[in-house]
Design an enzyme around this catalytic site. Structure first.
Site, PDB file in Angstrom:
ATOM      1  CB  THR A 182      18.745 -32.382  -9.538  1.00  0.00           C
ATOM      2  OG1 THR A 182      19.942 -33.130  -9.377  1.00  0.00           O
ATOM      3  CG2 THR A 182      19.069 -31.608 -10.617  1.00  0.00           C
ATOM      4  CD  GLU A 326      19.003 -32.774 -14.478  1.00  0.00           C
ATOM      5  OE1 GLU A 326      18.888 -34.040 -13.995  1.00  0.00           O
ATOM      6  OE2 GLU A 326      19.913 -31.942 -14.084  1.00  0.00           O
ATOM      7  CE  LYS A 437      42.469 -34.589 -23.412  1.00  0.00           C
ATOM      8  NZ  LYS A 437      41.830 -33.597 -24.026  1.00  0.00           N
ATOM      9  CD1 TRP A 442      39.908 -39.013 -23.608  1.00  0.00           C
ATOM     10  CD2 TRP A 442      39.595 -37.899 -21.777  1.00  0.00           C
ATOM     11  NE1 TRP A 442      39.462 -37.846 -23.898  1.00  0.00           N
ATOM     12  CE2 TRP A 442      39.165 -36.941 -22.872  1.00  0.00           C
ATOM     13  CE3 TRP A 442      39.512 -37.503 -20.504  1.00  0.00           C
ATOM     14  CZ2 TRP A 442      38.708 -35.886 -22.487  1.00  0.00           C
ATOM     15  CZ3 TRP A 442      38.999 -35.954 -20.221  1.00  0.00           C
ATOM     16  CH2 TRP A 442      38.604 -35.350 -21.378  1.00  0.00           C
TER      17      TRP A 442
HETATM   18  P1  AMP Z   1      20.824 -37.451 -10.333  1.00  0.00           P
HETATM   19  O1  AMP Z   1      19.958 -36.485 -11.050  1.00  0.00           O
HETATM   20  O2  AMP Z   1      20.966 -37.012  -8.985  1.00  0.00           O
HETATM   21  O3  AMP Z   1      20.190 -38.948 -10.330  1.00  0.00           O
HETATM   22  O4  AMP Z   1      22.188 -37.546 -10.882  1.00  0.00           O
HETATM   23  C1  AMP Z   1      22.370 -38.258 -12.449  1.00  0.00           C
HETATM   24  C2  AMP Z   1      23.632 -38.298 -12.537  1.00  0.00           C
HETATM   25  O5  AMP Z   1      24.245 -39.409 -11.580  1.00  0.00           O
HETATM   26  C3  AMP Z   1      23.925 -38.739 -14.081  1.00  0.00           C
HETATM   27  O6  AMP Z   1      24.310 -37.763 -14.944  1.00  0.00           O
HETATM   28  C4  AMP Z   1      25.307 -39.540 -13.795  1.00  0.00           C
HETATM   29  O7  AMP Z   1      26.294 -38.765 -13.749  1.00  0.00           O
HETATM   30  C5  AMP Z   1      25.107 -40.270 -12.417  1.00  0.00           C
HETATM   31  N1  AMP Z   1      24.460 -41.701 -12.700  1.00  0.00           N
HETATM   32  C6  AMP Z   1      23.221 -42.030 -12.412  1.00  0.00           C
HETATM   33  N2  AMP Z   1      23.354 -43.411 -12.744  1.00  0.00           N
HETATM   34  C7  AMP Z   1      24.371 -43.890 -13.012  1.00  0.00           C
HETATM   35  C8  AMP Z   1      25.090 -44.966 -13.383  1.00  0.00           C
HETATM   36  N3  AMP Z   1      24.295 -46.028 -13.318  1.00  0.00           N
HETATM   37  N4  AMP Z   1      26.270 -45.095 -13.535  1.00  0.00           N
HETATM   38  C9  AMP Z   1      27.258 -44.026 -13.775  1.00  0.00           C
HETATM   39  N5  AMP Z   1      26.750 -42.965 -13.344  1.00  0.00           N
HETATM   40  C10 AMP Z   1      25.312 -42.760 -12.783  1.00  0.00           C
END
Ligand code: AMP
Length: 543
Positions: A182, A326, A437, A442
């Site tokens: 990732t 992860e 911020k 926020w």
């Molecule tokens: P990935 O490992 O590429 O799937 O990315 C994971 C990250 O995507 C998470 O830590 C979030 O920041 C973001 N993410 C995944 N699903 C969502 C969701 N439904 N709403 C907001 N952010 C999300």
């Protein structure tokens, strides 16, 4: 005192063996790179997976070897998942949208010994193979008739003549089974190394969370790629529950997805918001839903409220899910429990805009800057930490990334900022670095984006923080108009004013043709921050 039950390890091959036995007619339908539609069943797939396991063994693949794939969603990719893990090797899915540099880094970091590629990606291989280890064997995932020139191996030829049964080894359940990298916010991608145990447990966790979809006879379309966190676990959860899979291949635009869903009677489709924008455009054009569509699972990025409303208004259930590479990846899912089903549409939509409640075997906590737990009152926002048997215990061969990834109690830090309400609904308010911020208060960029996305003249939108001499940071809104003409900034501000305090409104709105995307199809705020680093906010001009 220990219990006296059999210590049979959880093995991935057992999921497919079970599906072949109990759901033999469960289907895998694939749009192939050869241009046609291919149909098979779980029963027949087990036969081909056995042939592939023999072929891999004949190629010298041993327990622990990393075997890479560069492929779309299709039955051959599915076969690789099971054959590679089934013999104790590690299925390393590579994201073809990564840069050449990142791809080469990953192949060398993982020390892959074989690479299976769809014909689409043969040009990538041709361009980069000189940089890859000389011993890397390349197999093109097609038959002889569709092979490009050259000496690479042909997938169908490897399988030809192999026995359709295989004596699957009983592996320690902690044996590595899959590897997925990732993107880091900076630097090289980081690898999550899944195990048989984490993968099988995750399939059960998903089945428990989404029983409306994961059941025999349902047809599920993973738009989410097999190269992105195991297509959110569907290659395991679908056969486990007897649901069928419809793999879309390479064409992921609204028109092609609509046609495939329509002809294949897809019940539930899973993907990131960008994909659903395309599908919703096609639904609007056609003036109807694809036949049979009853459910969409939206994750990977926040689903805009307007998108959820659009589907729900047409009778399509939206399940908003959150997770991470992860985490295998599912952490929360957003179907409403029965006692909340009776809410008004508006109240329901407000809840569905949140990211849902935790999956079983995923513990969540939100903490303040000192690591102190915050209450689950729907108001207190803090960094989200997670713990569970399908969550990474450390990035693959990456001490630097591991150094700051866990807290003192061993929980994994997600880098997301969230609230959790009394009913257990998680709401991601931002990525840690994306929160704006201003004057010590926020502002959630995601909330601003969600509201503006509801405007019919807006196709897409991102809000980033710009440094500000007085307030530290102020929001800049970057908008992609839906049609030829731009929406009036004053209209957008009026819309926002209904939801936000005056000081929370963006200082400036700029219009662009498109937003830059990351390799996984999310809006790249990193790129936007660089692009607009020198943008002068009107208020700063006056200063
Ligand atoms: P990935 O490992 O590429 O799937 O990315 C994971 C990250 O995507 C998470 O830590 C979030 O920041 C973001 N993410 C995944 N699903 C969502 C969701 N439904 N709403 C907001 N952010 C999300």
């Amino acid at each position: 005192m220990l219990g006296s039950m059999m210590n049979v390890p959880l093995n991935i091959a057992d999921v497919l063996k079970y599906a072949a036995d109990v759901h033999p007619t469960g289907e895998i339908v694939s749009v192939r790179t050869e241009g046609d539609i291919h149909r098979t069943t779980y029963k027949d797939t087990l036969g081909r997976v056995s042939q592939l396991a023999h072929a891999l063994t004949a190629q010298g693949v041993r327990v622990g070897d990393r075997i890479a794939t560069l492929a779309w969603n299709g039955y051959r990719h599915f076969e690789l998942y099971y054959a590679i893990s089934g013999i104790g090797a590690v299925c390393h899915t590579i994201n073809p949208r990564l840069s050449a540099e990142q791809m080469s880094y990953i192949i060398s970091h993982a020390e892959d010994t074989m690479l299976f590629v769809d014909t689409t990606f043969v040009p990538i291989v041709a361009a980069l193979r000189a940089q890859w280890p000389a011993g890397l064997k390349i197999v093109v995932m097609t038959d002889r008739a569709h092979m490009p020139g050259g000496d690479d191996l042909c997938y169908e030829e490897l399988l030809d003549g192999q026995a359709t049964t295989f004596d699957w080894p009983v592996l320690d359940e902690n044996t590595a089974s899959g590897l997925c990298y990732t993107s880091g916010t900076t630097g090289n991608p980081k690898g999550t190394l899944y195990s048989h145990r984490s993968t099988v447990l995750h399939a059960f966790m998903e089945a428990v969370s989404l029983p409306n979809v994961l059941q025999p006879g349902r047809r599920i379309l993973p738009v989410v790629p097999l190269f992105h966190v195991n297509a959110w676990g569907l290659p395991y959860a679908a056969p486990l529950t007897g649901a069928s899979l419809v793999f879309p291949g390479a064409a992921l635009d609204g028109e092609n997805l609509f046609r495939l869903m329509d002809t294949e009677q897809v019940y539930s489709a899973w993907g990131v918001p960008t994909v659903w924008l395309g599908l919703q455009g096609e639904i609007k054009k056609q003036g109807r839903l694809p036949q049979g569509l009853a459910d969409v699972v939206i994750g990977g990025s926040a689903a805009p409220a307007s998108m959820i409303r659009g589907f729900e208004a047409q009778g399509v259930n939206v399940c908003h899910a959150w997770g991470m590479t992860e985490m295998s990846p599912i952490g929360t899912t957003g179907n409403l429990p029965p006692h909340l089903e009776g809410l008004s549409l508006d109240d329901k939509l407000a809840l569905k805009s949140k990211q849902g409640r935790r999956t079983c075997l995923v513990d969540l906590k939100i903490v303040d800057e000192d690591g102190k737990r915050l209450p689950h009152d729907g108001v207190a926002a803090g960094e989200l930490y997670v713990r569970g048997p399908a969550i990474t215990a450390g990035y693959y061969k990456n001490d630097d990334a591991n150094a700051g990834a866990f807290d003192r109690e061993g929980w994994f830090g997600t880098g997301d900022i969230a609230t959790i309400d009394a009913d257990g609904f998680l709401a991601i308010t931002d990525r840690a670095k994306d929160l704006i911020k201003s004057g010590g208060e926020w502002i959630s960029s995601i909330d601003l984006e969600n509201v503006v996305m509801a405007h019919p003249g807006v196709a897409n939108c991102a809000v980033i923080a710009l440094p500000h001499p007085k307030w530290d940071e102020r929001p800049l809104m970057i908008v992609v108009p839906a049609g030829e003409s731009r929406p009036e900034v004053s209209e957008l501000m009026t819309l926002l004013s209904e939801h936000f305090a005056k000081w929370q409104l963006p200082d400036d709105v700029v219009f662009v043709g498109e937003l830059p995307l990351t390799a996984t199809g999310k809006v790249s705020k990193l790129t936007l921050r660089t692009q607009f680093a020198h943008h002068v906010l009107p208020d700063m001009e006056q200063d």
